[in-house]
Design an enzyme around this catalytic site. Sequence first.
Site, PDB file in Angstrom:
ATOM      1  N   ARG A  62      35.411  38.382  33.652  1.00 16.99           N
ATOM      2  CA  ARG A  62      34.699  37.968  32.443  1.00 16.99           C
ATOM      3  C   ARG A  62      33.391  37.292  32.800  1.00 16.99           C
ATOM      4  NH1 ARG A  62      36.976  34.065  29.350  1.00 16.99           N
ATOM      5  NH2 ARG A  62      35.598  34.713  27.685  1.00 16.99           N
ATOM      6  N   LYS A 126      43.869  29.724  38.381  1.00 16.46           N
ATOM      7  CA  LYS A 126      43.941  31.050  37.770  1.00 16.46           C
ATOM      8  C   LYS A 126      44.842  32.002  38.565  1.00 16.46           C
ATOM      9  CE  LYS A 126      40.927  34.262  35.500  1.00 16.46           C
ATOM     10  NZ  LYS A 126      39.759  34.249  34.640  1.00 16.46           N
ATOM     11  N   ARG A 263      35.555  24.688  29.671  1.00 12.29           N
ATOM     12  CA  ARG A 263      36.081  23.933  30.822  1.00 12.29           C
ATOM     13  C   ARG A 263      36.857  22.758  30.268  1.00 12.29           C
ATOM     14  NH1 ARG A 263      31.100  23.890  34.548  1.00 12.29           N
ATOM     15  NH2 ARG A 263      30.466  22.086  33.331  1.00 12.29           N
TER      16      ARG A 263
HETATM   17  C1  BTN Z   1      38.695  37.536  34.230  1.00 12.92           C
HETATM   18  O1  BTN Z   1      37.611  37.265  34.731  1.00 12.92           O
HETATM   19  O2  BTN Z   1      39.484  36.638  33.901  1.00 12.92           O
HETATM   20  C2  BTN Z   1      39.104  38.953  33.974  1.00 12.92           C
HETATM   21  C3  BTN Z   1      39.506  39.656  35.229  1.00 12.92           C
HETATM   22  C4  BTN Z   1      39.983  41.072  34.994  1.00 12.92           C
HETATM   23  C5  BTN Z   1      40.203  41.811  36.286  1.00 12.92           C
HETATM   24  C6  BTN Z   1      40.850  43.135  36.063  1.00 12.92           C
HETATM   25  S1  BTN Z   1      41.388  43.877  37.556  1.00 12.92           S
HETATM   26  C7  BTN Z   1      41.723  45.359  36.718  1.00 12.92           C
HETATM   27  C8  BTN Z   1      40.604  45.572  35.721  1.00 12.92           C
HETATM   28  N1  BTN Z   1      39.490  46.257  36.344  1.00 12.92           N
HETATM   29  C9  BTN Z   1      38.415  45.487  36.430  1.00 12.92           C
HETATM   30  O3  BTN Z   1      37.328  45.833  36.931  1.00 12.92           O
HETATM   31  N2  BTN Z   1      38.662  44.292  35.893  1.00 12.92           N
HETATM   32  C10 BTN Z   1      40.010  44.208  35.374  1.00 12.92           C
END
Ligand code: BTN
Length: 266
Positions: A62, A126, A263
């Site tokens: 994100r 996380k 945050r």
């Molecule tokens: C975040 O930042 O919290 C979201 C992360 C999401 C990662 C997943 S891994 C599978 C899918 N493919 C990606 O490129 N991103 C999501």
Amino acid sequence: MASLDWNVILTQLSAEQTLQLKAYSLVKQVGSTNEMALQEFCRKDNLPAVCFAESQTHGRGRNGRCWVSPESQNIYMSVAWRFKSGIEILPALSLAVGVVIADVLNSYGLDVSLKWPNDIQVKGKKLAGVLLESQVKVSGEVNLVIGVGLNVYMPDMDALNIDQLWTDIVREKNSINDLDRNEMAGKLLSAIMCLCSGYEKTGFASYRQKWLDYDVCSGVEVQLIEAGKINTGQCLGINEKGALRVLIDGDEQIFYAADVSVRVSA
Ligand code: BTN
């Protein structure tokens, strides 16, 4: 850890879900499973479908972050689904995705909580993240990709590239034994398919209380970061659309996930 195996993953799906899936792909390496699902499944209208990869070279997180995605240790999954209702359902749906993932992970004895909108955490670190990406059709229907990254075992060397507090399942459970990545991947897929199948009927109402039960921010002082500007206030939970309610200088304000990040104040 054993390689991902589609036949083992499938054992976690109901017969109906197995029939429902139009396509799947399980690859050793890809740029991003979300990108692959958008190109291969959404663009070709071949839905529902799912894409798994053992590693990603450009895993997306994100807010423009990258998602550290080393080989054969974690779960990188993107589920592609068509929703007739249009994009207005997406903000709340993204919170409901967090709820069903938290349910699956807690069934493994973890103590997972959620930070708005859908960070999956254990004690503030996380463990998993969710990234929704969509293509809106001329008809107004939405082809949606729900991308899930779950840290099952993150090697220390790769963890050096993570720019936030993190954890993984092996560290939380103090064991690498009895961890079946295929079973976990199958359970996550099944839970997300179940959510997507029913969501246009149930809406967010049936997930909202559960989300609040998992929420780490309600009643707590938070900082909201919006275009480089920081606002501080007391978090009041979420509204029926999944937007964040925050009390700032005595006024309740509503925030949407696309605009701000949150945050928890130290
Ligand atoms: C975040 O930042 O919290 C979201 C992360 C999401 C990662 C997943 S891994 C599978 C899918 N493919 C990606 O490129 N991103 C999501």
